[in-house]
Scaffold this motif. Structure first.
Motif, mmCIF file in Angstrom:
data_model
loop_
_atom_site.group_PDB
_atom_site.id
_atom_site.type_symbol
_atom_site.label_atom_id
_atom_site.label_comp_id
_atom_site.label_asym_id
_atom_site.label_seq_id
_atom_site.Cartn_x
_atom_site.Cartn_y
_atom_site.Cartn_z
ATOM 1 N N LEU A 2 9.206 11.671 4.017
ATOM 2 C CA LEU A 2 8.308 11.022 4.971
ATOM 3 C C LEU A 2 7.571 12.050 5.813
ATOM 4 C CD1 LEU A 2 10.581 8.101 6.221
ATOM 5 C CD2 LEU A 2 8.490 7.857 4.876
ATOM 6 N N SER A 3 8.270 13.110 6.197
ATOM 7 C CA SER A 3 7.662 14.096 7.102
ATOM 8 C C SER A 3 6.517 14.855 6.448
ATOM 9 C CB SER A 3 8.723 15.075 7.598
ATOM 10 O OG SER A 3 9.253 15.830 6.525
ATOM 11 N N VAL A 4 6.531 14.970 5.108
ATOM 12 C CA VAL A 4 5.461 15.699 4.416
ATOM 13 C C VAL A 4 4.524 14.775 3.657
ATOM 14 C CG1 VAL A 4 6.862 17.779 4.225
ATOM 15 C CG2 VAL A 4 6.919 16.094 2.374
ATOM 16 N N GLY A 5 4.707 13.468 3.828
ATOM 17 C CA GLY A 5 3.814 12.511 3.184
ATOM 18 C C GLY A 5 4.106 12.245 1.730
ATOM 19 N N ALA A 6 5.260 12.684 1.217
ATOM 20 C CA ALA A 6 5.601 12.416 -0.176
ATOM 21 C C ALA A 6 5.971 10.959 -0.395
ATOM 22 C CB ALA A 6 6.758 13.319 -0.622
ATOM 23 N N LEU A 7 6.431 10.264 0.629
ATOM 24 C CA LEU A 7 6.645 8.829 0.582
ATOM 25 C C LEU A 7 5.586 8.153 1.443
ATOM 26 C CD1 LEU A 7 10.537 8.387 0.902
ATOM 27 C CD2 LEU A 7 9.130 7.926 -1.110
ATOM 28 N N GLY A 8 5.175 6.961 1.005
ATOM 29 C CA GLY A 8 4.119 6.272 1.737
ATOM 30 C C GLY A 8 4.626 5.467 2.918
ATOM 31 N N GLY A 9 5.904 5.128 2.952
ATOM 32 C CA GLY A 9 6.422 4.318 4.050
ATOM 33 C C GLY A 9 7.929 4.204 3.971
ATOM 34 N N VAL A 10 8.472 3.442 4.910
ATOM 35 C CA VAL A 10 9.925 3.296 4.982
ATOM 36 C C VAL A 10 10.264 1.934 5.551
ATOM 37 C CG1 VAL A 10 10.067 4.350 7.279
ATOM 38 C CG2 VAL A 10 12.064 4.380 5.784
ATOM 39 N N PRO A 66 18.508 8.631 -10.116
ATOM 40 C CA PRO A 66 18.981 8.515 -8.730
ATOM 41 C C PRO A 66 17.866 8.839 -7.755
ATOM 42 C CG PRO A 66 20.568 9.713 -10.060
ATOM 43 C CD PRO A 66 19.351 9.552 -10.905
ATOM 44 N N GLY A 67 17.885 8.148 -6.623
ATOM 45 C CA GLY A 67 16.839 8.337 -5.634
ATOM 46 C C GLY A 67 17.190 9.377 -4.591
ATOM 47 N N LEU A 68 16.431 9.346 -3.515
ATOM 48 C CA LEU A 68 16.637 10.265 -2.393
ATOM 49 C C LEU A 68 17.686 9.698 -1.448
ATOM 50 C CD1 LEU A 68 12.885 11.031 -1.578
ATOM 51 C CD2 LEU A 68 14.452 12.452 -2.914
ATOM 52 N N ASP A 69 18.483 10.604 -0.858
ATOM 53 C CA ASP A 69 19.419 10.146 0.160
ATOM 54 C C ASP A 69 18.705 10.112 1.508
ATOM 55 O OD1 ASP A 69 19.223 12.786 0.929
ATOM 56 O OD2 ASP A 69 21.301 13.303 0.458
ATOM 57 N N THR A 70 19.450 9.845 2.584
ATOM 58 C CA THR A 70 18.821 9.698 3.903
ATOM 59 C C THR A 70 18.034 10.943 4.288
ATOM 60 O OG1 THR A 70 20.568 8.186 4.631
ATOM 61 C CG2 THR A 70 19.274 9.270 6.337
ATOM 62 N N ALA A 126 0.832 -1.211 0.000
ATOM 63 C CA ALA A 126 0.000 0.000 0.000
ATOM 64 C C ALA A 126 0.866 1.259 0.000
ATOM 65 C CB ALA A 126 -0.926 -0.015 1.223
ATOM 66 N N ALA A 127 1.963 1.246 0.748
ATOM 67 C CA ALA A 127 2.851 2.410 0.799
ATOM 68 C C ALA A 127 3.527 2.638 -0.552
ATOM 69 C CB ALA A 127 3.896 2.215 1.891
ATOM 70 N N ARG A 128 3.866 1.554 -1.235
ATOM 71 C CA ARG A 128 4.479 1.683 -2.561
ATOM 72 C C ARG A 128 3.518 2.368 -3.522
ATOM 73 N NH1 ARG A 128 6.024 -3.984 -4.947
ATOM 74 N NH2 ARG A 128 3.750 -4.127 -4.729
ATOM 75 N N THR A 129 2.262 2.029 -3.412
ATOM 76 C CA THR A 129 1.253 2.642 -4.276
ATOM 77 C C THR A 129 0.982 4.084 -3.875
ATOM 78 O OG1 THR A 129 0.222 0.470 -4.558
ATOM 79 C CG2 THR A 129 -1.104 2.402 -5.148
ATOM 80 N N ALA A 130 1.114 4.380 -2.563
ATOM 81 C CA ALA A 130 0.756 5.698 -2.049
ATOM 82 C C ALA A 130 1.862 6.731 -2.201
ATOM 83 C CB ALA A 130 0.367 5.589 -0.578
ATOM 84 N N GLY A 131 2.937 6.423 -2.887
ATOM 85 C CA GLY A 131 4.005 7.404 -3.068
ATOM 86 C C GLY A 131 5.393 6.799 -3.067
ATOM 87 N N GLY A 132 5.486 5.554 -2.652
ATOM 88 C CA GLY A 132 6.785 4.897 -2.651
ATOM 89 C C GLY A 132 7.280 4.612 -1.243
ATOM 90 N N VAL A 133 8.322 3.782 -1.175
ATOM 91 C CA VAL A 133 8.894 3.372 0.108
ATOM 92 C C VAL A 133 10.374 3.723 0.115
ATOM 93 C CG1 VAL A 133 9.357 1.442 1.669
ATOM 94 C CG2 VAL A 133 7.235 1.480 0.324
ATOM 95 N N GLY A 134 10.800 4.436 1.131
ATOM 96 C CA GLY A 134 12.220 4.697 1.316
ATOM 97 C C GLY A 134 12.886 3.543 2.039
ATOM 98 N N VAL A 135 14.186 3.361 1.823
ATOM 99 C CA VAL A 135 14.929 2.240 2.406
ATOM 100 C C VAL A 135 16.152 2.789 3.132
ATOM 101 C CG1 VAL A 135 16.104 0.063 1.953
ATOM 102 C CG2 VAL A 135 14.126 0.715 0.562
ATOM 103 N N LEU A 136 16.215 2.536 4.436
ATOM 104 C CA LEU A 136 17.325 2.991 5.281
ATOM 105 C C LEU A 136 17.937 1.782 5.980
ATOM 106 C CD1 LEU A 136 15.588 6.110 6.901
ATOM 107 C CD2 LEU A 136 17.224 6.112 5.008
ATOM 108 N N ALA A 185 5.318 8.939 9.162
ATOM 109 C CA ALA A 185 5.320 7.984 8.049
ATOM 110 C C ALA A 185 4.050 7.156 8.050
ATOM 111 C CB ALA A 185 6.544 7.079 8.152
ATOM 112 N N GLY A 186 3.566 6.860 6.845
ATOM 113 C CA GLY A 186 2.349 6.075 6.735
ATOM 114 C C GLY A 186 2.523 4.653 7.219
ATOM 115 N N PHE A 187 3.691 4.040 6.920
ATOM 116 C CA PHE A 187 3.923 2.654 7.321
ATOM 117 C C PHE A 187 5.420 2.449 7.502
ATOM 118 C CE2 PHE A 187 4.151 -1.994 6.731
ATOM 119 C CZ PHE A 187 3.131 -2.390 7.592
#
Length: 865
Positions: free
Chosen positions: A623-631, A612-616, A366-376, A654-656
């Motif tokens: 995540l703080s503004v809801g542009a990503l759906g999860g992490v 290229p993606g987003l850094d940390t 669901a988070a992937r669909t809602a804007g994407g998932v960041g990976v840390l 974060a959403g998830f």
């Protein structure tokens, strides 16, 4: 645009230099050995073991114990063989042409001499083997049986001392067991340079003790008031406490039970332990260790023997800091957070693996669909885990928003790693550091951030004349012990220094403000073939520093190496755990690179993202503004991030959140699903050390805990994708699947030095780095080790201290709009207008409390606390 990194021209093979050989005999066996070989070493080559206590192959000969006496005869000028009048110590005697040596095997004279020495050593020895920690692995026990008398003729009262003496919180001394071999004092003088223990008194009263200025009539060598440890107060003796990062090595090389570990004392017997080789997980050196365990519990860790990496030495952190893996807050079962119908989140509760994986898969989908998932993923991962994380991000989540850097970082650093580090294989080695004409350290404090690297640099300086230079705010004790030269630089001015060095070394002239007056003729050594530039991860916070380091290396021909602080960071770079990088140094923007990875991973109908993606920082902002759906988070300590408060707000918003963790942490507090993973002692794997060398290790303990790659594999299967990392063998083979990258490398980083901040009255520029022993969670549960950690102090120059009306020993408060820390003052010879404090020590958490990073301005004022 991409460019190809030119390969250095192959050196022309020169003539092989044959060593001068010396022919002599040992017990009738004729040997030819290189000139300068000690008799005791030559005998070992012939398979003849001569008993010894003081001798150690990595220490200079001492001849202190006299246990290795042999009968020796040498030819005179006419060639007549003449015996020496008395037996000789084979550990200090070099083989000479025609020499005839008889050991205890063939010579009654040598045998009697060795028995006599053993009798003298045992005369005052307490013979308390049943209660001695060394019992069962003691050279004195073994050699008393093989080379000693059956009966003792000593009838008097044995010498007694109060016991034990706490020479530090983690090292205890039983003086009556000591045979005065001087291994411990020689190690501290020759290897570590920490002369905190020494021979004291003379004659029958001679003993090993803490360095005592009253007895030895000298200054307090090896320690100053500002570097005193937390647990300094010891009522038993006077003198400097044994506050060395390498003190545990003296326990291991002690041939008797005189030096023991406070944590291990009276806990086990060697014959009750099972030993398993391992690799130290606390830094990027990849030191070989030995894990000794009993009934599923690790009892101790010792140094392994690896001549090319750590020789026989490790840091106290690698030796003693292992209880974190079995801490009470260990996560042993999956946790799931229930969500009410109105969206309110409840508390984490235990769940089955089936339920947790289903909830995690549904939430990530669901988070992937809602804007994407960041990976840390953090910097703790093995190579196998790192590749699984990288593949999971690209194939399952379809994102390049992945960054392992849980610290200060920058786009300039990411470009540098992609261009100069990833996919380069083994580069500069520890052996190269020992033989280099000069080594330049930039953004790296070797002793604090890469302990074994410091030992090899010091060995090079002591034995081979390696010249060490450091661009830093002040000359640390580590730099002094390497006989190094400080190139004083405020944080953020490293690029200016590097550019100035390049100008000087290529024949240009420097203006006075560029530091030309501080550059003596010895700096020219950096332009000699074989010189090395070592850069640390802290350069990420200094604009233009990485490009300047590359330019200096290109101009001088010096080799460049990057040394991160965490064990898994080099492997993470190789695995592509950066937003601009795929495995093997492949740029994400290169279609051929993406095609190779897609083919290696068997992707069908799926493409790897091309941008290229987003850094940390970018992931947390999104995540703080809801542009990503999860992490998806693993092994990230929020307090280590440049802005911990922002990280907490981002995870809360974060959403998830899915967290893969060994122990409960701040990240797990915000997680919707927590999946437990195995610590290093309970799994097999490998680390990629800073040299580029893969360091494999087996599992020491049997465990049902799953490594990261196994957890991600089953989670991917839940999401309908195969990672091919279900078993350790599959995960290891997956590392080699993409093969080497032969295409164009990423563009070299650009950037210029930033303008230094204007220092207003009452302010100073903040300088900081982490100490080896600090407030890190990897040292949890080790109270003995924590007692030797250095106290947090604020270092500043005399002029800077005077501007704040403080003096050495006073207390100051450093403050920002976020918070403040109060620490004692330590006046040092350093750059004016700069104040240095440890980054993450007890009572001084710079990121968390001040919300600042090195190079920022902080307010400084006198405190009466």
């Amino acid at each position: 645009m991409t460019v190809t990194t030119p390969k250095p021209a192959a050196a022309e093979p020169g003539p092989v230099q044959k060593p001068d050989l010396v022919t002599f005999s040992v017990d009738g066996v004729e040997l030819a050995v290189p000139k300068g070989t000690l008799v005791i070493r030559a005998a070992e080559q012939a398979g003849i073991q001569i008993p010894r206590f003081c001798d150690h192959p990595l220490l200079a000969p001492a001849g202190a114990c006299r246990q290795c006496l042999v009968e020796v005869a040498t030819p005179d000028r006419e060639g007549n063989l003449r015996p020496m009048p008395k037996p000789q110590a084979s550990c200090t005697l070099e083989a000479t042409p025609g020499m005839v040596v008889k050991t205890q095997v063939t010579s009654p004279v040598a045998d009697k001499a060795q028995q006599g020495v053993m009798e003298l050593l045992l005369m005052n020895h307490p013979l308390d083997c049943p209660v001695c920690d060394k019992g069962g692995e003691c050279p004195l026990q073994n050699q008393a049986m093989s080379n000693g008398r059956a009966d003792s003729r000593f009838q008097d009262v044995k010498r007694r001392f109060p016991k034990p003496v706490t020479i530090s919180t983690q090292i205890l001394l039983d003086r009556e067991r000591c045979v005065l071999c001087q291994r411990c004092t020689r190690f501290t003088e020759e290897i570590a340079g920490d002369t905190f223990i020494a021979l004291q008194l003379r004659g029958a009263e001679q003993q090993i003790g803490r360095y005592d200025v009253d007895v030895l009539d000298g200054d307090a060598r090896g320690g100053t008031a500002v570097d005193r440890p937390v647990g300094e107060a010891y009522p038993d003796t006077s003198g400097q406490p044994f506050s060395s990062y390498y003190s545990g090595n003296t326990v291991q090389i002690c041939p008797v039970g005189a030096l023991t570990s406070a944590a291990y004392r009276f806990r086990s017997r060697p014959f009750d332990l099972v030993s398993t080789p391992g690799i130290g997980e606390h830094d990027a050196c990849g030191s070989a260790i030995r894990v000794d365990h009993r009934r599923g519990v690790v009892m101790r860790r010792l140094s392994g023997e690896d001549p090319v990496v750590n020789e026989e030495w490790i840091t106290d952190k690698d030796r003693f800091a292992f209880t974190w893996q079995s801490a009470p807050d260990r996560v042993t079962t999956p946790l799931v957070r229930d969500v009410a119908e109105d969206g309110t989140k409840g508390e984490l509760r235990p769940a089955s693996w089936a339920e947790a994986l289903e909830v995690a898969a549904n939430g990530l989908s669901a988070a992937r669909t809602a804007g994407g998932v960041g990976v840390l993923p953090g910097g703790r991962l093995t190579v196998e885990d790192a590749y699984a994380w990288s593949r999971f991000a690209r194939t399952v989540l379809g994102t390049n928003d992945v960054d392992q850097r849980a610290r200060v970082h920058s786009a300039e650093e990411a470009a540098f790693l992609a261009h100069s580090v990833a996919g380069t294989g083994v580069g500069v080695t520890f052996g190269d550091l020992e033989k280099a004409p000069a080594v330049l350290l930039v953004g790296l404090e070797a002793e604090e951030e890469a302990g074994v690297t410091f030992l090899r640099l010091r060995k090079g300086a002591e034995r081979h004349g390696v010249k060490v230079f450091a661009v830093a705010p002040y000359a640390s004790r580590g730099l002094d012990r390497m006989h190094g030269t400080l190139l004083p630089a405020a944080p953020g001015t490293e690029a200016e220094w590097l550019d100035g060095l390049r100008t000087r070394l290529t024949g240009g002239l420097l203006p006075p403000e560029a530091g030309s007056a501080l550059l003596g003729p010895e700096i020219e050594a950096l332009a000699q073939p074989g010189s090395v530039i070592l850069v640390g991860e802290r350069l990420a916070g200094s604009p233009g520093a990485y490009p300047a380091a590359l330019a200096l290396a290109e101009a001088t021909g010096a080799r460049l190496a990057w040394i991160p602080r965490r064990a898994g960071e080099r492997g993470g770079v190789e695995a592509g755990l950066l937003p601009n990088l795929l495995p093997g140094g492949r740029p994400v923007t290169d279609p051929a690179a993406r095609a190779e990875i897609a083919a290696a991973w068997g992707l069908t109908g799926t493409s790897i993202p091309a941008e290229p993606g987003l850094d940390t920082t970018g992931i947390l902002d999104a995540l703080s503004v809801g542009a990503l759906g999860g992490v998806l988070v693993g092994g990230v300590e929020l307090a280590d991030l440049p802005d911990p408060a922002h990280a907490r707000r981002a995870l809360a918003a974060a959403g998830f959140v899915v967290s893969l963790e060994v122990r409960a942490s701040e990240a797990t507090r915000y997680a919707d699903v927590v999946l437990p993973v195995a610590p290093p002692v309970e799994r097999s794997g490998s680390y990629w050390n800073w040299e580029g060398r893969v360091r494999a290790f087996p599992a020491a303990l049997d465990s049902s805990a799953l490594p990261d790659h196994r957890v991600l594999d089953v989670l991917a299967a839940q999401l309908g994708t195969s990672l091919g990392a279900a078993t350790p063998v599959e995960a290891h083979l997956a590392v080699a699947a993409p093969g080497p990258w032969t295409g164009l490398r990423a563009t070299a980083p650009g950037g210029e030095a930033g303008e230094p901040p204007v220092v207003a009255p009452g302010h100073a520029v903040l300088a900081s780095w982490r100490l080896m022993l600090d407030d890190a969670r990897g040292q949890d549960g080790e109270a003995f080790l924590a007692g030797t950690a250095k106290r947090a102090v604020a270092r500043m120059s005399a002029a800077t201290a005077a501007s704040f009306d403080v003096y050495d020993g006073d207390t100051v408060t450093l403050a920002t709009d976020r918070g403040s820390v109060t620490v004692p003052v330590a006046v040092a010879d350093m750059v004016d207008g700069v104040v240095w404090v440890p980054l993450a020590s007890a009572g001084c958490r710079v990121h968390d409390t001040l919300g600042a990073v090195p190079g920022d301005l902080v307010r400084v004022e006198r405190s009466e606390a």
